[in-house]
Design an enzyme around this catalytic site. Structure first.
Site: not given
Length: 423
Positions: A129, A210, A235-236, A383
């Site tokens: 990312f 990560d 938050y995922k 996704r």
């Protein structure tokens, strides 16, 4: 792969026997939508909402006394939440704390542990990312190091995945650390954290990860494996809300290190209010806190963790694997125009599936128009994330049905070709 069937009845029956299915009732699911974007932002739960309401009430009723009298006291909130998160990442309680944002945590951890010996390199991969590279390059520049020379970037052979053997081969006598995602954000490939860490340590290289796309959906054993440090967002899959406070892990052998971004909140707690001008780091991961913990962005995590504590990360992973396998099965059986860009081996797959199509951007827009919430990643990926706490088998079946209709009728052609800001 499980013994799946194409018909809706199969999906309904699987939901009826799913032990995690009742947990979905605790989440607010937007009306008339199939939510398949939990790998970007998890849904709000009643538990998270109640925890936030409690924090607001404590602020209203106790004001500054909340730092000592709230439940739990705000002064120890970051450490207390770290204790609760530790089982999800396989760590000792004192090795985990919630603090800062993911990018800030990359800055402080990479900056702290980077070996400044001349020529020392950091191994990364080209499918990371972007924020990971931005932060690492920034830390190198601050040390007067040319990032183009100090970064060893492992390339992908297929544009989807990274070969772990290539990562290991990139480690040499000049390498200071390797920093990689546990799961690649585009394709969903799950890397072997244990194998990479072991190979790194054999060459006296630090191993950092990560975990943004794996925490809360994939079990980890960070302490046992010996990972040096890790970061993640909440938050995922942790469902703590947009911009929620992040988390970090530091192996206990590194306790006492002075963080590159030292701040008052990382000072040892016993003497923090003595206001010493000399910084004394906490003898725990808590040393990597920087500013005062933002209670209102941390409170929803406290509530969200209650749901995890009613089950196990292993049970969550088992359902996640089954749901993603079912989705892959339906793509193979019903969607001839699509390819699966995610590894089919469940040991190499995280919690989402990358479905590839030449018109992926427009397909994604057509899905959203039908109430299927997904996201697009260039150049050709839609996704889909069947997040196991609130997505069921029938949901996956319905999404495959919608996608098949869009492709068969070429409904996506009604949408413009804009993607990545290009028309």
């Amino acid at each position: 792969m499980d013994d799946f069937e194409v018909g809706r009845e199969f999906a309904v029956q699987r939901d009826e026997t799913d032990p995690l299915a009742p947990l979905a009732d605790r989440f607010y699911d937007p009306d008339d939508e199939w939510y398949m974007d939990g790998n970007s932002l998890g849904l709000l739960s009643e538990d998270a909402e109640e925890a936030l309401d409690q924090a607001v009430e404590e602020w209203r009723e106790q004001a500054i006394r909340g730092w000592t009298d709230a439940d739990p006291p705000w002064f120890y909130y970051g450490e207390q939440l770290g204790d609760r998160l530790a089982p999800l990442v396989g760590a000792k309680p004192e090795e985990v704390v919630v603090a800062n944002s993911t990018t800030v945590n990359i800055h402080t951890l990479v900056g702290t542990f980077y070996d400044q010996t001349e020529g020392a390199k950091i191994v990364v991969d080209e499918l990371d990312f972007p924020t990971d590279h931005y932060a690492i390059r920034s830390q190198l520049r601050q040390r007067g190091v040319d990032p183009d020379e100090a970064l060893t970037v492992v390339e992908s052979k297929d544009g989807r995945t990274i070969e772990e053997e290539d990562v290991i081969d990139a480690l040499d006598d000049d390498t200071a650390m390797v920093f990689l995602p546990s799961v690649l954000y585009r394709s969903g490939q799950l890397l072997d954290v244990e194998r990479i860490t072991k190979a790194a340590h054999e060459k006296d290289v630090l191993a950092g990860f990560d975990l943004a796309h794996s925490v809360g959906v994939v079990p980890h054993d960070l302490s046992e494996v010996g990972v040096d440090f890790a970061v993640w967002c909440s938050y995922k899959y942790l469902n703590a809300g947009p911009g929620a406070i992040a988390g970090l892990y530091v192996n206990e052998r590194h306790f006492g290190e002075t963080p590159a971004l030292a701040g008052w909140w990382g000072h040892e707690k016993d003497t923090q209010f003595e206001m010493r001008t000399t910084y004394t780091p906490a003898q725990s991961a808590g040393a990597f806190q920087i500013g005062t913990i933002p209670i209102l962005s941390a409170a929803p995590l406290a509530g969200a963790l209650e749901i995890f504590e009613e089950t196990s990360i292993e049970a969550i992973r088992e359902k996640s694997v089954s749901l993603t396998e079912y989705l892959v099965f339906l793509v193979d059986e019903r969607l001839d125009d699509c390819e699966v860009g995610t590894p089919r081996d469940s040991d190499r797959r995280g919690g989402h599936v990358a479905i590839e199509h030449p018109e992926a951007y427009r397909v994604g827009e057509a899905l959203k128009e039908r109430g299927v919430v997904v996201d697009f990643r260039p150049p050709n990926v839609v996704r889909l994330c069947p997040s196991p706490l609130y997505v069921g088998y029938e949901d996956v079946w319905e999404v495959a049905e919608e996608l098949q209709e869009i492709l068969e009728t070429r409904e996506y052609e009604a949408f413009d070709t804009r993607g990545d800001g290009v028309t």
